[in-house]
Design a protein around this motif. Structure first.
Motif, PDB file in Angstrom:
ATOM      1  N   UNK A 156      37.364 104.699   5.562  1.00 45.47           N
ATOM      2  CA  UNK A 156      36.811 105.769   4.642  1.00 45.47           C
ATOM      3  C   UNK A 156      36.046 105.065   3.508  1.00 45.47           C
ATOM      4  N   UNK A 157      36.016 103.976   3.229  1.00 43.25           N
ATOM      5  CA  UNK A 157      35.313 103.363   2.081  1.00 43.25           C
ATOM      6  C   UNK A 157      34.189 102.509   2.512  1.00 43.25           C
ATOM      7  N   UNK A 158      34.615 101.541   3.224  1.00 39.62           N
ATOM      8  CA  UNK A 158      33.574 100.454   3.828  1.00 39.62           C
ATOM      9  C   UNK A 158      34.219  99.472   5.161  1.00 39.62           C
ATOM     10  N   UNK A 159      33.832 100.016   6.200  1.00 39.78           N
ATOM     11  CA  UNK A 159      34.339  99.574   7.460  1.00 39.78           C
ATOM     12  C   UNK A 159      33.668  98.001   7.627  1.00 39.78           C
ATOM     13  N   UNK A 160      34.307  97.057   8.387  1.00 41.66           N
ATOM     14  CA  UNK A 160      33.537  95.933   8.722  1.00 41.66           C
ATOM     15  C   UNK A 160      32.058  96.211   9.146  1.00 41.66           C
ATOM     16  N   UNK A 161      32.038  97.097  10.106  1.00 40.38           N
ATOM     17  CA  UNK A 161      30.605  97.528  10.800  1.00 40.38           C
ATOM     18  C   UNK A 161      29.825  97.978   9.674  1.00 40.38           C
ATOM     19  N   UNK A 162      30.500  98.736   8.554  1.00 43.42           N
ATOM     20  CA  UNK A 162      29.522  99.270   7.603  1.00 43.42           C
ATOM     21  C   UNK A 162      28.791  98.056   6.713  1.00 43.42           C
ATOM     22  N   UNK A 163      29.705  97.157   6.598  1.00 39.26           N
ATOM     23  CA  UNK A 163      29.590  95.832   5.700  1.00 39.26           C
ATOM     24  C   UNK A 163      28.337  95.180   6.390  1.00 39.26           C
ATOM     25  N   UNK A 164      28.561  94.899   7.629  1.00 35.59           N
ATOM     26  CA  UNK A 164      27.276  94.134   8.338  1.00 35.59           C
ATOM     27  C   UNK A 164      26.145  95.114   8.433  1.00 35.59           C
ATOM     28  N   UNK A 165      26.088  96.209   8.666  1.00 30.79           N
ATOM     29  CA  UNK A 165      24.713  97.167   8.777  1.00 30.79           C
ATOM     30  C   UNK A 165      24.001  97.025   7.253  1.00 30.79           C
ATOM     31  N   UNK A 166      24.814  97.178   6.218  1.00 28.96           N
ATOM     32  CA  UNK A 166      24.001  97.242   5.180  1.00 28.96           C
ATOM     33  C   UNK A 166      23.400  96.091   4.810  1.00 28.96           C
ATOM     34  N   UNK A 167      24.258  94.950   4.953  1.00 34.07           N
ATOM     35  CA  UNK A 167      23.664  93.427   4.612  1.00 34.07           C
ATOM     36  C   UNK A 167      22.518  93.319   5.380  1.00 34.07           C
ATOM     37  N   UNK A 168      22.669  93.505   6.585  1.00 31.15           N
ATOM     38  CA  UNK A 168      21.722  93.255   7.887  1.00 31.15           C
ATOM     39  C   UNK A 168      20.495  94.156   7.189  1.00 31.15           C
ATOM     40  N   UNK A 169      20.355  95.284   7.065  1.00 31.40           N
ATOM     41  CA  UNK A 169      19.374  96.118   6.849  1.00 31.40           C
ATOM     42  C   UNK A 169      18.633  95.343   5.460  1.00 31.40           C
ATOM     43  N   UNK A 170      19.486  95.070   4.487  1.00 33.63           N
ATOM     44  CA  UNK A 170      18.729  94.720   3.368  1.00 33.63           C
ATOM     45  C   UNK A 170      18.021  93.191   3.662  1.00 33.63           C
ATOM     46  N   UNK A 171      18.848  92.406   4.292  1.00 40.48           N
ATOM     47  CA  UNK A 171      18.124  91.087   4.692  1.00 40.48           C
ATOM     48  C   UNK A 171      16.708  91.247   5.405  1.00 40.48           C
ATOM     49  N   UNK A 172      16.989  92.161   6.351  1.00 41.17           N
ATOM     50  CA  UNK A 172      15.848  92.492   6.992  1.00 41.17           C
ATOM     51  C   UNK A 172      14.515  92.961   6.386  1.00 41.17           C
ATOM     52  N   UNK A 173      14.933  93.893   5.257  1.00 35.92           N
ATOM     53  CA  UNK A 173      13.823  94.326   4.411  1.00 35.92           C
ATOM     54  C   UNK A 173      13.180  93.183   3.614  1.00 35.92           C
ATOM     55  N   UNK A 174      13.977  92.189   3.365  1.00 34.84           N
ATOM     56  CA  UNK A 174      13.469  91.080   2.496  1.00 34.84           C
ATOM     57  C   UNK A 174      12.723  90.071   3.320  1.00 34.84           C
ATOM     58  N   UNK A 175      13.293  89.785   4.472  1.00 38.56           N
ATOM     59  CA  UNK A 175      12.558  88.798   5.529  1.00 38.56           C
ATOM     60  C   UNK A 175      11.371  89.220   6.243  1.00 38.56           C
ATOM     61  N   UNK A 176      10.979  90.905   6.128  1.00 39.40           N
ATOM     62  CA  UNK A 176      10.141  91.382   6.593  1.00 39.40           C
ATOM     63  C   UNK A 176       8.905  90.850   5.713  1.00 39.40           C
ATOM     64  N   UNK A 177       9.183  90.752   4.385  1.00 39.61           N
ATOM     65  CA  UNK A 177       7.803  90.457   3.333  1.00 39.61           C
ATOM     66  C   UNK A 177       7.973  88.973   3.251  1.00 39.61           C
ATOM     67  N   UNK A 178       9.208  88.423   3.090  1.00 35.89           N
ATOM     68  CA  UNK A 178       9.448  86.956   2.940  1.00 35.89           C
ATOM     69  C   UNK A 178      10.366  86.251   3.664  1.00 35.89           C
ATOM     70  N   UNK A 179       9.755  85.785   4.938  1.00 34.52           N
ATOM     71  CA  UNK A 179      10.764  85.319   5.769  1.00 34.52           C
ATOM     72  C   UNK A 179      11.552  84.013   5.213  1.00 34.52           C
ATOM     73  N   UNK A 180      11.020  83.366   4.248  1.00 30.43           N
ATOM     74  CA  UNK A 180      11.798  81.966   3.782  1.00 30.43           C
ATOM     75  C   UNK A 180      12.598  82.476   2.497  1.00 30.43           C
ATOM     76  N   UNK A 181      12.659  83.587   2.021  1.00 29.43           N
ATOM     77  CA  UNK A 181      13.629  83.949   1.001  1.00 29.43           C
ATOM     78  C   UNK A 181      14.993  83.646   1.272  1.00 29.43           C
ATOM     79  N   UNK A 182      15.910  82.832   0.437  1.00 22.87           N
ATOM     80  CA  UNK A 182      17.348  82.693   0.627  1.00 22.87           C
ATOM     81  C   UNK A 182      18.267  84.246   0.506  1.00 22.87           C
ATOM     82  N   UNK A 183      18.873  84.420   1.261  1.00 23.40           N
ATOM     83  CA  UNK A 183      19.509  85.750   0.979  1.00 23.40           C
ATOM     84  C   UNK A 183      21.214  85.264   1.102  1.00 23.40           C
ATOM     85  N   UNK A 184      21.873  85.920   0.206  1.00 23.40           N
ATOM     86  CA  UNK A 184      23.290  85.686   0.248  1.00 23.40           C
ATOM     87  C   UNK A 184      24.091  86.917   0.205  1.00 23.40           C
ATOM     88  N   UNK A 185      25.158  87.021   0.711  1.00 24.44           N
ATOM     89  CA  UNK A 185      25.982  88.216   0.874  1.00 24.44           C
ATOM     90  C   UNK A 185      27.399  87.901   0.555  1.00 24.44           C
TER      91      UNK A 185
END
Length: 340
Positions: A156-185
């Motif tokens: 109900x709060x955050x499933x493992x799938x939610x966790x992966x989806x949110x972090x992947x989407x944010x990392x993709x948004x960053x790397x679409x602009x700056x592929x070399x930026x180090x991203x941490x979750x």
């Protein structure tokens, strides 16, 4: 061979000038910049090379338009990055209060980040703004830690799938602009559990707060008022059959070493003990945590630099403080951190 080989073993602190909107708004630009510069210089002088910057996204956001940002606030973040470069300190920007989520009870202006697409869109858009702003700054100098301490996994709060989806989407948004930026979750379950299903180019951040009944003893926001008085090198926690000790800590951190052995970068983004934990207990327990992390080549950042977990002005009643430029310095804690 140490398990973690992707990231440098950065060592440092969390700095909190952007942690809370009200605190930031009550600081003049002169005071803000003086504190940032002095903190980064002092920690560098002491041999540290990492500063995590937990931020409240509301500070630079207009409440009537969540995609509009304040340029004057972003210029203060620019200053932190610049001072990190000046003093050779890696800066890690983190959304502590993000659109639709905060581990602490702060207004986040949107429904759940983990369940609501509009919140995720704003979250990813804000990281895209930072990615564009800092394109070209080497990953050795700057990283993005996406959202502080995701909640305990539940449907109900955050499933493992939610966790992966949110972090992947944010990392993709960053790397679409700056592929070399180090991203941490930050890990699941308030930073305590790694996730093997994130893209491998997303590093992960653990916590040095286990067990919470030692690290958060008498901390009112963490239900610490009900914890028994802690001991170490062994702590028999009420309601648990197995005591906490060095061996149990090693078992806990082995899950992070196992992920690191698969080629994922690991760092410990927060650690430490609240100022009501007996000082001798805190030092003995923290030394075991630091020794385990060092054995796995995992760096760390104490929460915080100044304040109730920190080396300066912690407010502990059982410490013989040294004077450091008008601040109360916990020399024993500083010496411990410098050894590791």
């Amino acid at each position: 061979m140490p398990a973690q080989t992707v990231l440098p073993r950065w060592r440092g602190f969390n700095l909190l000038p952007l942690f809370e909107r009200d605190h930031f708004q009550n600081l003049s630009e002169t005071v803000f910049r003086a504190e940032v510069a002095s903190d980064l210089q002092w920690l560098a002088d002491w041999g540290f090379d990492f500063a995590r910057i937990p931020m409240d996204f509301r500070i630079w956001t207009q409440s009537d338009d969540l995609l509009a940002v304040s340029e004057s606030v972003l210029e203060q973040i620019d200053y932190i990055v610049e001072q990190g470069q000046k003093y050779g300190v890696h800066i890690c920007l983190n959304f502590h209060a993000a659109p639709g989520y905060c581990i602490n009870p702060k207004p986040t202006l949107l429904p759940s980040l983990w369940k609501n697409q509009s919140a995720l869109d704003v979250f990813a858009a804000h990281w895209g703004i930072f990615a564009r702003r800092y394109t070209g700054i080497p990953a050795q100098q700057l990283s993005f830690d996406l959202v502080n301490e995701p909640p305990n996994v539940s449907d109900d709060i955050m499933s493992e799938a939610d966790y992966v989806r949110v972090h992947t989407a944010a990392a993709n948004a960053i790397h679409a602009v700056d592929p070399e930026r180090l991203v941490i979750a930050d890990g699941m379950n308030i930073g305590n559990t790694p996730n093997p299903h994130l893209p491998p180019d997303i590093a992960q951040s653990c916590r040095g707060y286990i067990p919470g009944s030692i690290s958060h003893y008498l901390a009112p926001w963490a239900n610490g008022m009900g914890y028994p008085r802690p001991t170490w090198p062994e702590f028999a926690q009420a309601g648990l059959d197995d005591p906490w000790n060095r061996e149990r800590l090693e078992t806990h951190y082995q899950q992070w070493a196992n992920l690191a052995a698969q080629g994922v970068g690991i760092h410990c983004g927060e650690m430490g003990a609240y100022h009501f934990t007996p000082h001798t207990v805190a030092l003995r327990w923290l030394e075991d945590v630091l020794d385990i992390l060092k054995g796995q080549n995992i760096g760390f950042a104490l929460w915080n630099f100044r304040g109730d977990f920190g080396v300066l002005d912690s407010g502990r009643q059982d410490v013989a403080y040294a004077d450091f430029r008008g601040h109360q310095l916990d020399q024993a804690l500083l010496d411990l951190l410098r050894r590791y």
